[in-house]
Scaffold this motif. Structure first.
Motif, PDB file in Angstrom:
ATOM      1  N   GLY A 162       5.084  17.176  26.632  1.00 38.57           N
ATOM      2  CA  GLY A 162       4.220  16.770  25.534  1.00 38.57           C
ATOM      3  C   GLY A 162       3.939  17.903  24.572  1.00 38.57           C
ATOM      4  N   ILE A 163       3.481  17.544  23.425  1.00 36.35           N
ATOM      5  CA  ILE A 163       3.099  18.540  22.418  1.00 36.35           C
ATOM      6  C   ILE A 163       1.607  18.785  22.562  1.00 36.35           C
ATOM      7  N   ASP A 164       1.250  20.029  22.865  1.00 32.79           N
ATOM      8  CA  ASP A 164      -0.150  20.369  23.107  1.00 32.79           C
ATOM      9  C   ASP A 164      -0.950  20.573  21.825  1.00 32.79           C
ATOM     10  N   LEU A 165      -0.287  21.017  20.774  1.00 30.15           N
ATOM     11  CA  LEU A 165      -0.998  21.342  19.548  1.00 30.15           C
ATOM     12  C   LEU A 165      -0.267  20.749  18.352  1.00 30.15           C
ATOM     13  N   VAL A 166      -0.971  19.972  17.570  1.00 27.73           N
ATOM     14  CA  VAL A 166      -0.415  19.413  16.342  1.00 27.73           C
ATOM     15  C   VAL A 166      -1.394  19.731  15.221  1.00 27.73           C
ATOM     16  N   ASP A 167      -0.889  20.344  14.181  1.00 28.81           N
ATOM     17  CA  ASP A 167      -1.714  20.701  13.036  1.00 28.81           C
ATOM     18  C   ASP A 167      -1.519  19.641  11.963  1.00 28.81           C
ATOM     19  N   LEU A 168      -2.546  18.869  11.691  1.00 26.10           N
ATOM     20  CA  LEU A 168      -2.474  17.796  10.706  1.00 26.10           C
ATOM     21  C   LEU A 168      -3.402  18.072   9.541  1.00 26.10           C
ATOM     22  N   ASN A 169      -2.956  17.711   8.373  1.00 22.83           N
ATOM     23  CA  ASN A 169      -3.778  17.825   7.178  1.00 22.83           C
ATOM     24  C   ASN A 169      -3.921  16.426   6.594  1.00 22.83           C
ATOM     25  N   PHE A 170      -5.113  15.888   6.646  1.00 22.03           N
ATOM     26  CA  PHE A 170      -5.339  14.540   6.145  1.00 22.03           C
ATOM     27  C   PHE A 170      -5.644  14.523   4.647  1.00 22.03           C
ATOM     28  N   GLN A 171      -5.880  15.678   4.064  1.00 23.04           N
ATOM     29  CA  GLN A 171      -6.132  15.802   2.639  1.00 23.04           C
ATOM     30  C   GLN A 171      -4.881  16.373   1.971  1.00 23.04           C
ATOM     31  N   PRO A 172      -4.333  15.700   0.981  1.00 23.33           N
ATOM     32  CA  PRO A 172      -3.165  16.277   0.301  1.00 23.33           C
ATOM     33  C   PRO A 172      -3.560  17.559  -0.439  1.00 23.33           C
ATOM     34  N   PHE A 173      -2.627  18.458  -0.578  1.00 26.30           N
ATOM     35  CA  PHE A 173      -2.892  19.654  -1.360  1.00 26.30           C
ATOM     36  C   PHE A 173      -1.960  19.643  -2.563  1.00 26.30           C
ATOM     37  N   LEU A 174      -2.480  20.098  -3.679  1.00 21.17           N
ATOM     38  CA  LEU A 174      -1.719  20.096  -4.912  1.00 21.17           C
ATOM     39  C   LEU A 174      -0.942  21.388  -5.046  1.00 21.17           C
ATOM     40  N   MET A 175       0.334  21.240  -5.337  1.00 21.92           N
ATOM     41  CA  MET A 175       1.147  22.428  -5.585  1.00 21.92           C
ATOM     42  C   MET A 175       1.155  22.705  -7.079  1.00 21.92           C
ATOM     43  N   GLN A 176       1.219  23.981  -7.411  1.00 23.85           N
ATOM     44  CA  GLN A 176       1.251  24.392  -8.801  1.00 23.85           C
ATOM     45  C   GLN A 176       2.600  25.030  -9.103  1.00 23.85           C
ATOM     46  N   GLN A 177       2.915  25.098 -10.366  1.00 21.89           N
ATOM     47  CA  GLN A 177       4.170  25.681 -10.830  1.00 21.89           C
ATOM     48  C   GLN A 177       4.448  27.004 -10.126  1.00 21.89           C
ATOM     49  N   GLY A 178       5.621  27.111  -9.492  1.00 22.99           N
ATOM     50  CA  GLY A 178       6.019  28.355  -8.846  1.00 22.99           C
ATOM     51  C   GLY A 178       5.592  28.496  -7.392  1.00 22.99           C
ATOM     52  N   ASP A 179       4.763  27.573  -6.882  1.00 29.68           N
ATOM     53  CA  ASP A 179       4.354  27.639  -5.482  1.00 29.68           C
ATOM     54  C   ASP A 179       5.567  27.503  -4.576  1.00 29.68           C
ATOM     55  N   ILE A 180       5.526  28.198  -3.447  1.00 28.50           N
ATOM     56  CA  ILE A 180       6.601  28.140  -2.464  1.00 28.50           C
ATOM     57  C   ILE A 180       6.030  27.601  -1.158  1.00 28.50           C
ATOM     58  N   LEU A 181       6.725  26.633  -0.585  1.00 24.84           N
ATOM     59  CA  LEU A 181       6.345  26.048   0.694  1.00 24.84           C
ATOM     60  C   LEU A 181       7.388  26.472   1.720  1.00 24.84           C
ATOM     61  N   LEU A 182       6.940  27.070   2.812  1.00 27.30           N
ATOM     62  CA  LEU A 182       7.827  27.523   3.877  1.00 27.30           C
ATOM     63  C   LEU A 182       7.506  26.731   5.135  1.00 27.30           C
ATOM     64  N   LEU A 183       8.475  25.966   5.612  1.00 32.30           N
ATOM     65  CA  LEU A 183       8.352  25.235   6.871  1.00 32.30           C
ATOM     66  C   LEU A 183       9.212  25.979   7.882  1.00 32.30           C
ATOM     67  N   THR A 184       8.636  26.349   9.016  1.00 35.85           N
ATOM     68  CA  THR A 184       9.383  27.205   9.935  1.00 35.85           C
ATOM     69  C   THR A 184       9.035  26.949  11.395  1.00 35.85           C
ATOM     70  N   THR A 185       9.959  27.344  12.250  1.00 37.46           N
ATOM     71  CA  THR A 185       9.712  27.323  13.683  1.00 37.46           C
ATOM     72  C   THR A 185       9.102  28.660  14.098  1.00 37.46           C
ATOM     73  N   ASP A 186       8.685  28.719  15.344  1.00 38.18           N
ATOM     74  CA  ASP A 186       8.051  29.943  15.831  1.00 38.18           C
ATOM     75  C   ASP A 186       9.017  31.118  15.924  1.00 38.18           C
ATOM     76  N   GLY A 187      10.312  30.870  15.854  1.00 39.61           N
ATOM     77  CA  GLY A 187      11.274  31.965  15.851  1.00 39.61           C
ATOM     78  C   GLY A 187      11.084  32.902  14.681  1.00 39.61           C
ATOM     79  N   LEU A 188      10.573  32.392  13.567  1.00 39.40           N
ATOM     80  CA  LEU A 188      10.302  33.230  12.400  1.00 39.40           C
ATOM     81  C   LEU A 188       8.916  33.844  12.480  1.00 39.40           C
ATOM     82  N   TYR A 189       7.886  33.012  12.694  1.00 34.31           N
ATOM     83  CA  TYR A 189       6.533  33.567  12.618  1.00 34.31           C
ATOM     84  C   TYR A 189       6.115  34.355  13.854  1.00 34.31           C
ATOM     85  N   HIS A 190       6.869  34.253  14.945  1.00 30.22           N
ATOM     86  CA  HIS A 190       6.603  35.153  16.075  1.00 30.22           C
ATOM     87  C   HIS A 190       7.312  36.488  15.891  1.00 30.22           C
ATOM     88  N   ALA A 191       8.402  36.480  15.135  1.00 28.63           N
ATOM     89  CA  ALA A 191       9.174  37.715  14.925  1.00 28.63           C
ATOM     90  C   ALA A 191       8.594  38.570  13.802  1.00 28.63           C
TER      91      ALA A 191
END
Length: 80
Positions: free
Chosen positions: A3-32
């Protein structure tokens, strides 16, 4: 896989602005790499292909872990 022990959910949308960068990653990146290292690489260039290459090089340099590293980089460009 179990099972998945931790799920991070955002129920409120967030607005992106011109030039914003969104990075979706696995723990292989953010642990390193620290958040400061990731941020520095993301802000070095406008070319996302170069950013992706730099992130992978940084992960390879700082870890001998066998953990996988997967990410997607999305840049918001409002062409109105």
């Amino acid at each position: 896989m179990g099972g998945i022990d931790l799920v991070d959910l955002n129920f409120q949308p967030f607005l992106m602005q011109q030039g914003d960068i969104l990075l979706l990653t696995t723990d292989g990146l953010y642990h390193a790499l620290s958040l400061e290292q990731i941020s520095s690489i993301l802000n070095k260039t406008q070319n996302l292909s170069c950013v992706a290459d730099a992130l992978m090089c940084a992960v390879k340099e700082c870890t001998t872990s066998l953990d996988n590293t997967t990410f997607a980089i999305i840049k918001y460009l409002n062409e109105e």
